[in-house]
Design an enzyme around this catalytic site. Structure first.
Site, short mmCIF file in Angstrom:
data_model
loop_
_atom_site.label_atom_id
_atom_site.label_comp_id
_atom_site.label_asym_id
_atom_site.label_seq_id
_atom_site.Cartn_x
_atom_site.Cartn_y
_atom_site.Cartn_z
CB SER A 136 -49.53 -43.15 -45.12
OG SER A 136 -48.42 -41.79 -45.58
CG HIS A 158 -42.60 -38.88 -47.03
ND1 HIS A 158 -42.76 -39.05 -45.51
CD2 HIS A 158 -43.27 -39.63 -47.66
CE1 HIS A 158 -43.48 -39.95 -45.53
NE2 HIS A 158 -43.78 -40.56 -46.69
CE1 TYR A 187 -44.71 -35.16 -46.04
CE2 TYR A 187 -44.73 -36.22 -48.08
CZ TYR A 187 -44.93 -36.38 -46.83
OH TYR A 187 -45.64 -37.33 -45.97
CD GLU A 188 -40.98 -36.68 -43.12
OE1 GLU A 188 -40.94 -36.78 -41.81
OE2 GLU A 188 -40.78 -37.55 -43.80
#
Ligand code: HPA
Length: 309
Positions: free
Chosen positions: A53, A106, A108-109
């Site tokens: 990131s 990721h 979490y996506e």
């Protein structure tokens, strides 16, 4: 307020047949993507770099670029996170043929881990020998400062304890064994090289070596969770990296990992600081120059045959 009349609520029904029923890509899908990329660029990278990131600027350093948006590459997932551009860049970094992921995937996506790690096996099939993974991370070790770079010595893969592992499913023997070792996941020589290059560049005070803890996210950790992870021996915490490293080691890539400490994890209930993605991206911007220099020089010193010179 009166309760809704029976049958008046509209529910969005998510049917099981709407979900991707597969547990992985086929070997042919990996080769299809690798062959497509090899056919569309003359570059033959030996080093792959995954930008964390806010660290995508690294990709801009590559010379003689050939750039693909993830959306145009067959079988590639798409980046959905701010700070992850979603571009695959081929080019030369300090004379070394490299491929750079500007944006990673990721869990979490909403991606299963076999999708998160798809590019790693594609790189292997393209002839890549060394993987450099970078990430933005919270500093659990109280000696660490924002802006420090931690060379990853080892990781704790928390989702793995709960049965979340990219290698779950039938093993593809053409990539690696059913039960790969992870006791040597992060290459000793590359770690030494990274620390040495950091010193050479005059950043000895910023350079650390420690343990990265991978969580699923997307929420930042509670104070109790940070305290627990700290006691378990983790020095930094983030939401990526371990799945890619597991898959890379499974298929025989050498791995170097580096965390940029973008925020101090809160271990104290009196601490008012609150972690935020904006802070993560801002620190990435502020420290990008240092990481860029470090990675460029490092890459130059990795021999194509995997020896470090
Ligand atoms: N926790 C988890 N992931 C992160 C953090 C953090 O504190 N900082 C950057 N990524």
């Amino acid at each position: 307020m009166s309760p809704p009349a029976p049958g008046s609520l509209k529910h969005e029904v998510r049917r099981i047949e709407d979900c991707d029923p597969r547990t992985g890509y086929t070997y042919e899908e990996y080769t299809q993507t690798a062959d497509w990329l090899l056919a569309n660029t003359d570059h033959r990278p030996t080093v792959a770099i995954v930008c964390g990131s806010g660290l995508g600027a690294l990709g801009e350093l590559l010379k003689d670029q050939v750039v693909f948006h993830y959306s145009e590459i067959p079988n590639f997932p798409q980046s959905t996170v701010p700070g992850h551009a979603g571009r695959l860049i081929f080019g030369n970094l300090n004379g070394k043929p490299c491929v750079c992921m500007q944006g990673r995937f990721h869990s979490y996506e909403g991606y299963p881990l076999w999708k998160v790690t798809f590019p790693i096996r594609v790189f292997r099939l393209m002839g890549v020998e060394t993987l450099i993974v970078t990430n933005a991370a919270g500093g659990l070790n109280q000696d660490y400062k924002v802006g420090d770079i931690m060379v990853i010595m080892d990781h704790i893969n928390m989702p793995g304890f709960a049965g979340q592992n990219p290698l779950i499913g039938p093993n593809e023997d053409r990539f690696g064994p059913r039960f790969p070792s992870m006791s040597d996941a992060y290459d000793k020589d590359l770690r030494k090289l990274a620390l040495g290059v950091g010193q050479e560049l005059g950043y000895a005070e910023k350079m650390r070596e420690g343990v990265y803890c991978s969580l699923g996210g997307p929420n930042f950790e509670t104070i109790a969770e940070c305290r627990m992870l700290n006691r378990l021996g983790a020095d930094t915490v983030g939401m990526s990296t371990a799945p890619e490293v597991i898959v890379a080691r499974h298929c025989g890539l050498r791995v170097l990992g580096m965390s940029l400490v973008t925020n101090k994890a809160a271990l104290d209930y009196n601490n008012e600081a609150i972690a935020s993605h904006d802070e993560v991206l801002q620190t990435g911007k502020d420290s990008a120059k240092f990481l860029e220099k470090l990675v460029s020089l490092l890459v130059q010193r990795i021999e194509p045959n995997n020896n470090v010179c």
